[in-house]
Design an enzyme around this catalytic site. Structure first.
Site, PDB file in Angstrom:
ATOM      1  N   ASP A  37      37.036  39.167  36.940  1.00 41.82           N
ATOM      2  CA  ASP A  37      36.088  40.156  36.428  1.00 41.82           C
ATOM      3  C   ASP A  37      35.801  41.276  37.426  1.00 41.82           C
ATOM      4  O   ASP A  37      34.732  41.879  37.406  1.00 41.82           O
ATOM      5  CB  ASP A  37      34.766  39.482  36.024  1.00 41.82           C
ATOM      6  CG  ASP A  37      34.956  38.437  34.939  1.00 41.82           C
ATOM      7  OD1 ASP A  37      35.781  38.681  34.029  1.00 41.82           O
ATOM      8  OD2 ASP A  37      34.309  37.376  35.004  1.00 41.82           O
ATOM      9  N   ARG A  38      36.758  41.550  38.282  1.00 34.32           N
ATOM     10  CA  ARG A  38      36.641  42.616  39.279  1.00 34.32           C
ATOM     11  C   ARG A  38      35.493  42.372  40.266  1.00 34.32           C
ATOM     12  O   ARG A  38      35.054  43.301  40.948  1.00 34.32           O
ATOM     13  CB  ARG A  38      36.473  43.989  38.605  1.00 34.32           C
ATOM     14  CG  ARG A  38      37.667  44.417  37.748  1.00 34.32           C
ATOM     15  CD  ARG A  38      38.907  44.560  38.600  1.00 34.32           C
ATOM     16  NE  ARG A  38      40.014  45.159  37.888  1.00 34.32           N
ATOM     17  CZ  ARG A  38      40.987  44.477  37.295  1.00 34.32           C
ATOM     18  NH1 ARG A  38      40.958  43.147  37.326  1.00 34.32           N
ATOM     19  NH2 ARG A  38      41.967  45.096  36.672  1.00 34.32           N
ATOM     20  N   MET A  39      35.028  41.129  40.344  1.00 34.93           N
ATOM     21  CA  MET A  39      33.972  40.794  41.297  1.00 34.93           C
ATOM     22  C   MET A  39      34.603  40.303  42.595  1.00 34.93           C
ATOM     23  O   MET A  39      34.406  39.169  43.037  1.00 34.93           O
ATOM     24  CB  MET A  39      33.021  39.747  40.690  1.00 34.93           C
ATOM     25  CG  MET A  39      32.252  40.245  39.482  1.00 34.93           C
ATOM     26  SD  MET A  39      31.111  41.588  39.919  1.00 34.93           S
ATOM     27  CE  MET A  39      29.855  40.666  40.809  1.00 34.93           C
TER      28      MET A  39
END
Length: 218
Positions: free
Chosen positions: A191-193
């Site tokens: 999640d692009r985290m």
């Protein structure tokens, strides 16, 4: 097709969490661990790194070079001092290195000052290179416009004829060491985290124990 959207190129990253408590106290020790992981993973050229420079006027330039050594003093590569990167670093010694280890969902970014290696260190490495690479260093006026490939090959043959065994070290060729002031370790996550841990030198250049470690937003 809208060039801003490329279907089929979406990527998902999944990796072990990168926690501050698991990181070494200094960035060179941490880089040593990650570099060993990149080698163990079988990456084709784990020592390939993108070197970004800027001219005195601020014009940026980037290219891929090979890391040839590193320790607590910095990260070493070799080049023609008259090349574009050599000229840039003579005018503006600030440099950035990027190790793009995509298959293992990691990258490392290094910012710092580039300084020339002592002549004896450059000479020692030059003489360790294969014969053809040593002749090539003489034959190529790196970054200069050449008339043709044939002209380049003729120049190579001429120099090989002049030095059939042991060419001397060119006075326009040698090493740089990028002395780091910031080193960032990036670990891909879902999640692009992504995890980003940065080491920042706070004790001044040369104060190797003066590193502050901090997390950056992805």
């Amino acid at each position: 097709m809208d060039s801003a959207h490329l279907p089929g190129l979406r990527h998902s990253y999944e990796g072990e969490p990168l926690l501050e408590s698991d990181m070494a106290d200094d960035p060179v020790t941490q880089f040593t661990l990650w570099f060993a992981d990149a080698v163990a993973a079988g990456l084709p050229e784990p020592n390939a790194m993108i070197l970004a420079t800027g001219s005195a006027g601020g014009r940026p330039s980037a290219r891929t070079v090979l890391l040839k050594g590193f320790d607590e003093r910095g990260f070493v590569f070799f080049t023609n001092y008259e090349s574009r990167k050599g000229r840039d670093l003579a005018e503006n010694p600030l440099a950035c290195l990027l190790f793009p280890w995509h298959p293992i969902r990691r990258q490392v970014r290094v910012e710092g000052h580039a300084v020339r290696l002592p002549r004896e260190d450059s000479a020692a490495y030059f003489h360790s290179r294969p014969y053809g690479s040593r002749i090539g260093a003489w034959a190529s006026r790196q970054s200069a416009v050449v008339e043709s490939r044939e002209a380049l090959d003729v120049r190579y043959r001429e120099l090989a004829g002049r030095w059939p065994e042991d060419p001397p070290v060119p006075d326009f060729w040698g090493g740089f060491r990028v002395v780091p002031s910031e080193v960032e370790f990036w670990q891909g996550q879902t999640d692009r985290m992504h995890d980003r841990i940065r080491y920042r030198l706070t004790g001044g250049v040369g104060a190797r124990d003066g590193w502050t470690r901090e997390r950056l937003a992805p």
